[in-house]
Enzyme design. Structure first.
Site, PDB file in Angstrom:
ATOM      1  N   GLU A   1      -4.999  -4.682 -11.482  1.00  0.00           N
ATOM      2  CA  GLU A   1      -6.509  -4.442 -10.849  1.00  0.00           C
ATOM      3  C   GLU A   1      -7.590  -3.800 -11.829  1.00  0.00           C
ATOM      4  O   GLU A   1      -8.731  -3.797 -11.807  1.00  0.00           O
ATOM      5  CB  GLU A   1      -6.415  -3.744  -9.421  1.00  0.00           C
TER       6      GLU A   1
ATOM      7  N   THR B   1      -1.907  -1.085 -12.749  1.00  0.00           N
ATOM      8  CA  THR B   1      -2.064  -2.480 -12.352  1.00  0.00           C
ATOM      9  C   THR B   1      -3.003  -3.272 -12.787  1.00  0.00           C
ATOM     10  O   THR B   1      -4.102  -2.800 -13.280  1.00  0.00           O
ATOM     11  CB  THR B   1      -2.543  -1.998 -10.599  1.00  0.00           C
TER      12      THR B   1
ATOM     13  N   TYR C   1      -9.596   1.341  -5.376  1.00  0.00           N
ATOM     14  CA  TYR C   1      -8.186   1.233  -5.726  1.00  0.00           C
ATOM     15  C   TYR C   1      -7.962   1.087  -7.282  1.00  0.00           C
ATOM     16  O   TYR C   1      -7.285   2.142  -7.876  1.00  0.00           O
ATOM     17  CB  TYR C   1      -7.541   0.174  -4.908  1.00  0.00           C
TER      18      TYR C   1
ATOM     19  N   LYS D   1      -6.493   4.092 -10.042  1.00  0.00           N
ATOM     20  CA  LYS D   1      -5.403   3.828 -10.728  1.00  0.00           C
ATOM     21  C   LYS D   1      -5.700   3.901 -12.242  1.00  0.00           C
ATOM     22  O   LYS D   1      -5.023   4.234 -13.327  1.00  0.00           O
ATOM     23  CB  LYS D   1      -4.854   2.439 -10.471  1.00  0.00           C
TER      24      LYS D   1
HETATM   25  P1  NAP Z   1       3.845  -0.651  -1.302  1.00  0.00           P
HETATM   26  O1  NAP Z   1       4.849  -1.488  -0.726  1.00  0.00           O
HETATM   27  O2  NAP Z   1       2.598  -0.450  -0.453  1.00  0.00           O
HETATM   28  O3  NAP Z   1       4.569   0.840  -1.220  1.00  0.00           O
HETATM   29  C1  NAP Z   1       3.718   2.140  -1.389  1.00  0.00           C
HETATM   30  C2  NAP Z   1       4.629   3.276  -1.360  1.00  0.00           C
HETATM   31  O4  NAP Z   1       3.981   4.525  -1.421  1.00  0.00           O
HETATM   32  C3  NAP Z   1       5.217   3.418   0.395  1.00  0.00           C
HETATM   33  O5  NAP Z   1       6.654   3.791   0.073  1.00  0.00           O
HETATM   34  C4  NAP Z   1       4.519   4.325   0.727  1.00  0.00           C
HETATM   35  O6  NAP Z   1       4.825   5.281   1.986  1.00  0.00           O
HETATM   36  C5  NAP Z   1       4.029   5.251  -0.304  1.00  0.00           C
HETATM   37  N1  NAP Z   1       3.112   6.227  -0.123  1.00  0.00           N
HETATM   38  C6  NAP Z   1       1.632   5.824   0.321  1.00  0.00           C
HETATM   39  N2  NAP Z   1       0.911   7.012   0.384  1.00  0.00           N
HETATM   40  C7  NAP Z   1       1.603   8.176   0.028  1.00  0.00           C
HETATM   41  C8  NAP Z   1       1.540   9.510  -0.137  1.00  0.00           C
HETATM   42  N3  NAP Z   1       0.066   9.926   0.137  1.00  0.00           N
HETATM   43  N4  NAP Z   1       2.342  10.251  -0.623  1.00  0.00           N
HETATM   44  C9  NAP Z   1       3.636   9.599  -0.628  1.00  0.00           C
HETATM   45  N5  NAP Z   1       4.033   8.363  -0.535  1.00  0.00           N
HETATM   46  C10 NAP Z   1       3.044   7.662  -0.196  1.00  0.00           C
HETATM   47  O7  NAP Z   1       3.610  -0.891  -2.751  1.00  0.00           O
HETATM   48  P2  NAP Z   1       4.328  -1.613  -3.914  1.00  0.00           P
HETATM   49  O8  NAP Z   1       3.876  -3.072  -3.603  1.00  0.00           O
HETATM   50  O9  NAP Z   1       5.826  -1.433  -3.883  1.00  0.00           O
HETATM   51  O10 NAP Z   1       3.904  -1.130  -5.189  1.00  0.00           O
HETATM   52  C11 NAP Z   1       4.204   0.169  -5.878  1.00  0.00           C
HETATM   53  C12 NAP Z   1       3.549   0.816  -6.811  1.00  0.00           C
HETATM   54  O11 NAP Z   1       3.043  -0.307  -7.745  1.00  0.00           O
HETATM   55  C13 NAP Z   1       1.991   1.200  -6.152  1.00  0.00           C
HETATM   56  O12 NAP Z   1       1.611   2.226  -6.680  1.00  0.00           O
HETATM   57  C14 NAP Z   1       1.166   0.009  -6.302  1.00  0.00           C
HETATM   58  O13 NAP Z   1      -0.106   0.563  -6.341  1.00  0.00           O
HETATM   59  C15 NAP Z   1       1.754  -0.463  -7.793  1.00  0.00           C
HETATM   60  N6  NAP Z   1       1.309  -1.730  -7.876  1.00  0.00           N
HETATM   61  C16 NAP Z   1       1.863  -2.747  -7.075  1.00  0.00           C
HETATM   62  C17 NAP Z   1       1.696  -4.290  -7.420  1.00  0.00           C
HETATM   63  C18 NAP Z   1       2.121  -5.424  -6.426  1.00  0.00           C
HETATM   64  O14 NAP Z   1       1.716  -6.480  -6.753  1.00  0.00           O
HETATM   65  N7  NAP Z   1       2.972  -5.089  -5.684  1.00  0.00           N
HETATM   66  C19 NAP Z   1       1.186  -4.215  -8.606  1.00  0.00           C
HETATM   67  C20 NAP Z   1       0.349  -3.479  -9.605  1.00  0.00           C
HETATM   68  C21 NAP Z   1       0.809  -2.052  -9.209  1.00  0.00           C
HETATM   69  P3  NAP Z   1       4.907   4.624   3.705  1.00  0.00           P
HETATM   70  O15 NAP Z   1       5.770   3.603   3.764  1.00  0.00           O
HETATM   71  O16 NAP Z   1       5.010   5.905   4.193  1.00  0.00           O
HETATM   72  O17 NAP Z   1       3.277   4.200   3.791  1.00  0.00           O
HETATM   73  O1  F7E Z   2      -5.217  -9.985  -2.239  1.00  0.00           O
HETATM   74  C1  F7E Z   2      -7.642 -12.472  -1.486  1.00  0.00           C
HETATM   75  C2  F7E Z   2      -8.285 -11.300  -1.859  1.00  0.00           C
HETATM   76  O2  F7E Z   2      -4.185  -7.983  -1.164  1.00  0.00           O
HETATM   77  C3  F7E Z   2      -5.334 -11.198  -3.075  1.00  0.00           C
HETATM   78  C4  F7E Z   2      -1.810  -5.113  -4.625  1.00  0.00           C
HETATM   79  O3  F7E Z   2      -0.148  -5.018  -4.669  1.00  0.00           O
HETATM   80  O4  F7E Z   2      -1.865  -6.662  -6.589  1.00  0.00           O
HETATM   81  C5  F7E Z   2      -2.259  -6.615  -5.063  1.00  0.00           C
HETATM   82  O5  F7E Z   2      -3.560  -6.478  -4.738  1.00  0.00           O
HETATM   83  C6  F7E Z   2      -6.353 -11.828  -3.197  1.00  0.00           C
HETATM   84  C7  F7E Z   2      -7.580 -11.072  -3.026  1.00  0.00           C
HETATM   85  O6  F7E Z   2      -3.714  -8.293  -3.439  1.00  0.00           O
HETATM   86  C8  F7E Z   2      -7.056 -12.760   2.294  1.00  0.00           C
HETATM   87  O7  F7E Z   2      -9.479 -10.978  -1.604  1.00  0.00           O
HETATM   88  C9  F7E Z   2      -8.300 -13.826   0.830  1.00  0.00           C
HETATM   89  O8  F7E Z   2      -8.606 -11.687  -4.066  1.00  0.00           O
HETATM   90  O9  F7E Z   2      -2.836  -9.890  -1.827  1.00  0.00           O
HETATM   91  P1  F7E Z   2      -3.864  -9.025  -1.951  1.00  0.00           P
HETATM   92  P2  F7E Z   2      -4.714  -7.761  -4.603  1.00  0.00           P
HETATM   93  O10 F7E Z   2      -5.936  -7.409  -3.840  1.00  0.00           O
HETATM   94  O11 F7E Z   2      -4.416  -8.728  -5.621  1.00  0.00           O
HETATM   95  C10 F7E Z   2      -2.374  -5.632  -7.455  1.00  0.00           C
HETATM   96  C11 F7E Z   2      -2.008  -5.996  -8.763  1.00  0.00           C
HETATM   97  C12 F7E Z   2      -2.129  -4.295  -6.955  1.00  0.00           C
HETATM   98  O12 F7E Z   2      -2.032  -3.159  -8.040  1.00  0.00           O
HETATM   99  C13 F7E Z   2      -2.231  -3.904  -5.466  1.00  0.00           C
HETATM  100  O13 F7E Z   2      -1.488  -2.804  -5.043  1.00  0.00           O
HETATM  101  O14 F7E Z   2      -6.250 -12.462  -1.908  1.00  0.00           O
HETATM  102  N1  F7E Z   2      -7.511 -12.879   0.093  1.00  0.00           N
HETATM  103  N2  F7E Z   2      -7.874 -13.708   2.006  1.00  0.00           N
HETATM  104  C14 F7E Z   2      -6.923 -12.221   0.978  1.00  0.00           C
HETATM  105  N3  F7E Z   2      -6.191 -11.139   0.687  1.00  0.00           N
HETATM  106  C15 F7E Z   2      -5.651 -10.207   1.935  1.00  0.00           C
HETATM  107  N4  F7E Z   2      -4.717  -9.304   1.595  1.00  0.00           N
HETATM  108  N5  F7E Z   2      -5.949 -11.009   3.110  1.00  0.00           N
HETATM  109  C16 F7E Z   2      -6.405 -12.220   3.256  1.00  0.00           C
HETATM  110  O15 F7E Z   2      -6.450 -12.453   4.504  1.00  0.00           O
END
Ligand code: NAP
Ligand code: F7E
Length: 338
Positions: free
Chosen positions: A128, A126, A150, A154
């Site tokens: 992050e 990620t 987090y 990662k």
């Molecule tokens: P998501 O919607 O939160 O999905 C996470 C998945 O992980 C869900 O199926 C969840 O199952 C499963 N999970 C959580 N804890 C687990 C455990 N202990 N054992 C087995 N499965 C578990 O996330 P996403 O947005 O699809 O992201 C996919 C991956 O990419 C993640 O690893 C995330 O950290 C990474 N990532 C996401 C982004 C983004 O912007 N979306 C960017 C960079 C990296 P449940 O449904 O049971 O909770």
């Molecule tokens: O926050 C600000 C918050 O939770 C984005 C995950 O998929 O992308 C995601 O992580 C920003 C942050 O995503 C609220 O403080 C303000 O600055 O949507 P977010 P994230 O933290 O960027 C990365 C790449 C991943 O890997 C992660 O798995 O928005 N913010 N107000 C807020 N965020 C939330 N959630 N809620 C608020 O009310």
């Protein structure tokens, strides 16, 4: 012969889009799912692919479970998308987050090394991990400076992928993905929260969206585009890590403004800091406010990825603009609301 792939995190946003892609490419798809009381696989149903996936029990914190799954099935490809993926809650659950996101990957790597060394592994790294980096260009060579439990979990996984590739010659690689969203995004993430709450306000004519820091900036793309890059990464001669991003950055406040405009609101912002808020021009009603409970102890100020390597080697580029992404998310929310 058909390829056999395991997608962990099948119930999540990316798991569902990737499953759809692999099915379209004629794979036999196994979906790793952990037991939950709700057992919800609604995203797979939404994409009409629930019946085409072989669901298997998969828990990242359980060593024996992971070993058995990998030893018995000897997949051609594993996409490890499962994670505790919400940055905000990682501050409340740092140990669990580390166990699942960090050690979980070590468990998968050990199982592959010992029982299925020809399996190719994709790891969901990620942006992050860059945190508040000093590097101005966020590419594969930029310095990591993780700023949340987090991100640190990662980064551990990311280095383990690199280590096992080097030490044991495994085909293991990581996609350093910047934020990617979709109509199927989890409700706690800021994009979905904004679209959902503003749509509710539009139709119910009441309510107020509460947000934390609206001045952080993110590089947002569409999840459907990003899963294609994951697949491409496992089709190369040699494993490499890649940045996948849109190359553009916008603040949370801009996201609110563009969403509101698409939904037919004109917002006027007033006040400063915790007292900042937005009113709807026509009615004068407050529709957005700041609440300190949504601030994080630390936050990443700005993310903007450079995906040149992916563009050159994978021939990948994003196909969905910031505006189109917001429109897609709003249209979905409106259709659900109606
Ligand atoms: P998501 O919607 O939160 O999905 C996470 C998945 O992980 C869900 O199926 C969840 O199952 C499963 N999970 C959580 N804890 C687990 C455990 N202990 N054992 C087995 N499965 C578990 O996330 P996403 O947005 O699809 O992201 C996919 C991956 O990419 C993640 O690893 C995330 O950290 C990474 N990532 C996401 C982004 C983004 O912007 N979306 C960017 C960079 C990296 P449940 O449904 O049971 O909770
Ligand atoms: O926050 C600000 C918050 O939770 C984005 C995950 O998929 O992308 C995601 O992580 C920003 C942050 O995503 C609220 O403080 C303000 O600055 O949507 P977010 P994230 O933290 O960027 C990365 C790449 C991943 O890997 C992660 O798995 O928005 N913010 N107000 C807020 N965020 C939330 N959630 N809620 C608020 O009310």
């Amino acid at each position: 012969m058909k390829k056999k792939a395991l997608i962990t995190g099948i119930s999540g946003q990316d798991g569902s889009y990737l499953a759809k892609l692999l099915i379209s490419k004629n794979y036999i798809v196994y979906g790793g799912d952990r037991r939950t009381a709700s057992g919800s696989l609604w995203r797979l149903e939404e994409l009409n692919i629930r019946e085409k996936i072989n669901i298997i029990d998969f828990e990242l914190s359980e060593d024996s479970n992971i070993t058995n799954v990998i030893r018995v099935s000897k997949f051609d490809e594993i996409y490890n998308l499962a994670a505790q993926s919400f940055v905000g809650s990682s501050y409340q659950t740092p140990l669990m987050t580390t166990d699942v996101n960090g050690l979980g990957v070590a468990r998968i790597l050990e199982a592959i090394r010992n029982y299925s060394p020809n399996t190719k592994l994709y790891q969901a790294s990620t942006s992050e991990m860059y945190g508040n980096t000093v590097s101005t260009k966020q590419d594969e060579n930029a310095k990591f400076h993780p700023t949340s439990p987090y991100a640190i979990s990662k980064l551990y996984a990311h280095w383990m992928i690199n280590l096992y590739r080097e030490a044991y010659d495994l085909y293991a690689c990581a996609g350093i993905l910047f934020n990617h969203e979709s109509p199927l995004r989890g409700e706690e993430f800021v994009t979905k929260k904004i679209v959902r709450e503003l749509t509710k306000i539009k139709f119910k004519k009441k309510g107020c969206l509460s947000l934390g820091n609206i001045y952080t900036k993110r590089d947002w793309g569409f999840a459907g585009d990003y899963v294609d890059a994951m697949w491409q990464m496992l089709q190369q001669q040699k494993p490499h890590d890649f940045v996948i991003a849109s190359g553009r950055t916008h603040s949370i406040k801009e996201f609110v403004n563009v969403t509101a405009r698409y939904l037919g609101f004109s917002l006027i912002w007033k006040g400063k800091g915790l007292n900042e808020y937005a009113v709807e021009q026509k009615s004068g009603k407050k529709v957005v406010q700041i609440d300190k409970k949504f601030f994080r102890p630390t936050d990443v100020n700005l993310l903007k990825g450079n995906y040149s390597k992916a563009s050159k080697i994978l021939k990948w580029k994003p196909s969905t603009s910031f505006k189109s992404l917001i429109q897609m998310m709003c249209d979905y929310e409106i259709s659900k609301f109606k």
